[in-house]
Design a protein around this motif. Structure first.
Motif, short mmCIF file in Angstrom:
data_model
loop_
_atom_site.label_atom_id
_atom_site.label_comp_id
_atom_site.label_asym_id
_atom_site.label_seq_id
_atom_site.Cartn_x
_atom_site.Cartn_y
_atom_site.Cartn_z
N GLY A 153 6.33 -10.08 1.71
CA GLY A 153 5.87 -9.48 -0.24
C GLY A 153 4.48 -8.77 -0.16
N HIS A 154 3.93 -9.22 -1.03
CA HIS A 154 2.38 -8.40 -0.94
C HIS A 154 1.63 -8.36 0.02
CE1 HIS A 154 -1.13 -6.03 -2.85
NE2 HIS A 154 -1.32 -7.18 -2.94
N VAL A 155 1.75 -9.79 0.99
CA VAL A 155 1.03 -10.18 2.39
C VAL A 155 1.50 -10.66 2.93
CG1 VAL A 155 -1.14 -11.65 0.81
CG2 VAL A 155 1.11 -12.59 1.04
N ALA A 156 1.96 -9.75 4.11
CA ALA A 156 2.98 -8.93 5.18
C ALA A 156 2.00 -10.32 6.26
CB ALA A 156 3.54 -8.28 5.44
N ASN A 213 -5.93 -4.97 3.38
CA ASN A 213 -4.71 -5.23 2.23
C ASN A 213 -5.00 -5.82 1.04
OD1 ASN A 213 -3.75 -8.86 1.08
ND2 ASN A 213 -2.31 -7.05 1.75
N SER A 214 -4.16 -5.11 0.22
CA SER A 214 -3.98 -4.30 -0.97
C SER A 214 -5.66 -4.28 -1.40
CB SER A 214 -4.03 -6.31 -1.97
OG SER A 214 -4.12 -6.09 -3.42
N LEU A 215 -6.63 -4.32 -2.37
CA LEU A 215 -7.99 -4.15 -2.85
C LEU A 215 -8.39 -3.57 -1.23
CD1 LEU A 215 -10.27 -3.66 -4.44
CD2 LEU A 215 -10.99 -6.21 -4.38
N GLY A 216 -8.02 -4.44 -0.27
CA GLY A 216 -8.81 -4.43 0.76
C GLY A 216 -8.44 -3.10 1.62
N GLY A 217 -7.45 -2.48 1.59
CA GLY A 217 -7.10 -1.01 1.36
C GLY A 217 -7.37 -0.09 1.00
N ALA A 218 -7.69 -0.11 -0.21
CA ALA A 218 -7.88 0.87 -0.68
C ALA A 218 -9.51 0.39 -0.90
CB ALA A 218 -8.32 0.32 -2.34
N VAL A 219 -10.03 -0.27 0.36
CA VAL A 219 -11.83 -0.18 0.31
C VAL A 219 -12.00 0.19 1.82
CG1 VAL A 219 -12.84 -1.77 1.22
CG2 VAL A 219 -12.52 -2.27 -1.50
N SER A 220 -10.55 -0.02 2.42
CA SER A 220 -10.57 0.15 4.15
C SER A 220 -10.29 1.70 4.01
CB SER A 220 -9.26 -0.17 4.84
OG SER A 220 -9.91 -1.66 4.82
N THR A 221 -9.19 2.14 2.69
CA THR A 221 -9.60 3.98 3.41
C THR A 221 -10.75 4.66 3.18
OG1 THR A 221 -7.25 3.43 1.90
CG2 THR A 221 -8.16 5.75 1.40
N ARG A 222 -11.25 4.38 1.30
CA ARG A 222 -12.66 4.92 1.58
C ARG A 222 -13.50 4.72 2.88
NH1 ARG A 222 -13.46 5.22 -4.43
NH2 ARG A 222 -12.09 6.67 -4.16
N VAL A 223 -13.43 3.73 3.42
CA VAL A 223 -14.30 3.33 4.41
C VAL A 223 -14.01 4.85 5.85
CG1 VAL A 223 -14.83 1.80 6.30
CG2 VAL A 223 -14.78 1.47 4.00
N ALA A 224 -12.76 4.45 6.02
CA ALA A 224 -11.99 6.18 6.65
C ALA A 224 -12.31 6.84 6.74
CB ALA A 224 -10.95 5.41 6.74
N ALA A 225 -12.90 7.68 4.97
CA ALA A 225 -12.54 9.09 5.29
C ALA A 225 -14.09 9.15 4.80
CB ALA A 225 -12.05 8.91 3.40
N VAL A 226 -14.32 8.18 4.48
CA VAL A 226 -16.03 8.62 4.88
C VAL A 226 -17.09 8.36 5.09
CG1 VAL A 226 -16.49 8.65 1.91
CG2 VAL A 226 -16.94 6.42 3.13
N ARG A 271 9.76 -6.74 -1.00
CA ARG A 271 9.78 -7.73 -2.34
C ARG A 271 8.51 -8.03 -2.84
NH1 ARG A 271 13.20 -13.35 -0.16
NH2 ARG A 271 15.28 -11.58 0.24
N ASP A 272 7.58 -6.77 -2.49
CA ASP A 272 6.13 -6.66 -2.95
C ASP A 272 6.27 -6.60 -4.55
OD1 ASP A 272 3.66 -6.49 -3.83
OD2 ASP A 272 3.10 -5.23 -1.25
N GLN A 273 5.65 -7.77 -5.36
CA GLN A 273 5.73 -7.33 -6.84
C GLN A 273 4.42 -6.88 -7.80
OE1 GLN A 273 7.09 -11.13 -9.16
NE2 GLN A 273 7.13 -11.80 -6.78
N LEU A 274 3.61 -6.41 -6.93
CA LEU A 274 2.62 -5.88 -6.80
C LEU A 274 2.03 -4.11 -6.88
CD1 LEU A 274 0.55 -9.04 -6.19
CD2 LEU A 274 0.20 -8.42 -8.08
#
Length: 326
Positions: free
Chosen positions: A295-298, A126-139, A267-270
């Motif tokens: 919102g941001h934390v479905a 989720n959010s920052l964790g989504g960016a982190v997980s994307t990097r993990v899955a890619a590398v 309705r995600d504001q972030l």
């Protein structure tokens, strides 16, 4: 991209208990993962039966493993799930190297998976964790069976106005200014502000859940490293947004091989809802779950819907794997 510290919204949630001072939902357990220079708290549910595929849940900026409790409970019959408190968040102490970059946090996730031998996992972020997980899955595609991203913090050309304060934390001196400005606010006022920012409909938060979030806010704000963790993590997101070439997050999204579920809230504001289309085009063969009222934390607002979408993803992935073997 901040979620410090979010209350649950499920009125039917199981009653909570205390493990020391850590709040855990009924059926959850806690353990500590200790690696050289790195210690992380892990929240998990003992598997209901042997042979369930492993899953790992990674929270967002300012959040904790507790953000995944509702979803983990719903998926307990289908996965052997555990959720991390990233270094410096939840009940995990800061990393020894004070590296809160997206790459540094991804490295922490990879080290945990390698040491535990749990891969490939169903990876959630989720959010920052989504960016982190994307990097993990890619590398490290060998560690990821499927990827589920809830409002992932991927680079936007035009950041939403409501997300600007989080980005400003990356500017030197701003965190200390925010800290001084926040001194006059009660923990309840701070929690209300975070809730209003992160939930599509803050009125869905139960009084019990809000009260627990206030307690956690008080605890987190008293930690000597709170603002350092927030500042460095915010700077890490901004830095990741500016990276180009093969290290850019959108380029890495294109490298992800795991079947991917993308979840965006109207309705995600972030994280802007308009980024859903770009994400769907970037993650090959991905499927998109759009929740207009979220919102941001479905995963906290609509855990049943997210759980159903993941079950479909996992089922189709298993079926495709079996067909491939045939």
């Amino acid at each position: 991209m901040s979620s410090t510290e979010l209350p649950g919204v499920r009125s039917t949630a199981a009653p909570t208990a205390q493990a020391g001072a850590v709040r855990v939902a009924e059926g959850e357990r806690l353990r500590t993962v200790a690696l050289p220079g790195l210690e992380m708290n892990v929240r998990f549910r003992p598997p209901v039966r042997d042979g369930l595929p492993p899953a790992l849940f990674v929270h967002g900026l300012g959040g904790s493993s507790q953000n995944w409790s509702a979803l983990m409970e719903l998926l307990a019959d289908g996965v052997d799930g555990e959720a991390l408190d990233l270094p410096g968040f939840g009940w995990s102490p800061p990393p020894a190297d004070r590296d809160y970059s997206v790459t540094g946090l991804a490295r922490a996730v990879i080290r945990h998976l390698d040491s535990a031998g749990r891969g490939p996992v169903h990876l959630f972020g989720n959010s920052l964790g989504g960016a982190v997980s994307t990097r993990v899955a890619a590398v490290r595609p060998d560690l990821v069976r499927t990827l589920t991203l809830v409002s992932p913090a991927l680079p936007e050309l035009r950041v939403q106005r409501s997300a600007v304060p989080t980005a400003l934390l990356a500017v030197p001196g701003v965190a200390s200014l925010f800290g001084r400005l926040a001194r006059g606010l009660t923990a309840e006022q701070r929690t209300r502000g975070v809730t209003d920012l992160c939930y599509g409909d803050p009125s869905r938060v139960t009084p019990e859940g809000f009260g627990q979030a206030v307690e956690e806010m008080e605890r987190r704000m008293a930690l000597p490293y709170f603002w350092d963790a927030m500042t460095r993590s915010s700077r890490g997101i901004v830095d990741a947004y500016t990276l180009g070439g093969q290290h850019g997050l959108w380029r890495q999204a294109q490298r992800v091989l795991a079947p991917t579920l993308l979840v965006y809230g109207g309705r995600d504001q972030l994280v802007s809802y308009r980024m859903a289309r770009k994400a769907a085009a970037s993650f090959r063969g991905s499927r998109l779950l759009s929740l207009p009222e979220a919102g941001h934390v479905a995963m906290m607002e609509y855990p049943e819907v997210v759980a159903a979408a993941f079950r479909e993803l996992a089922h189709d992935t298993d079926r495709d794997t079996e067909d491939g073997k045939g």
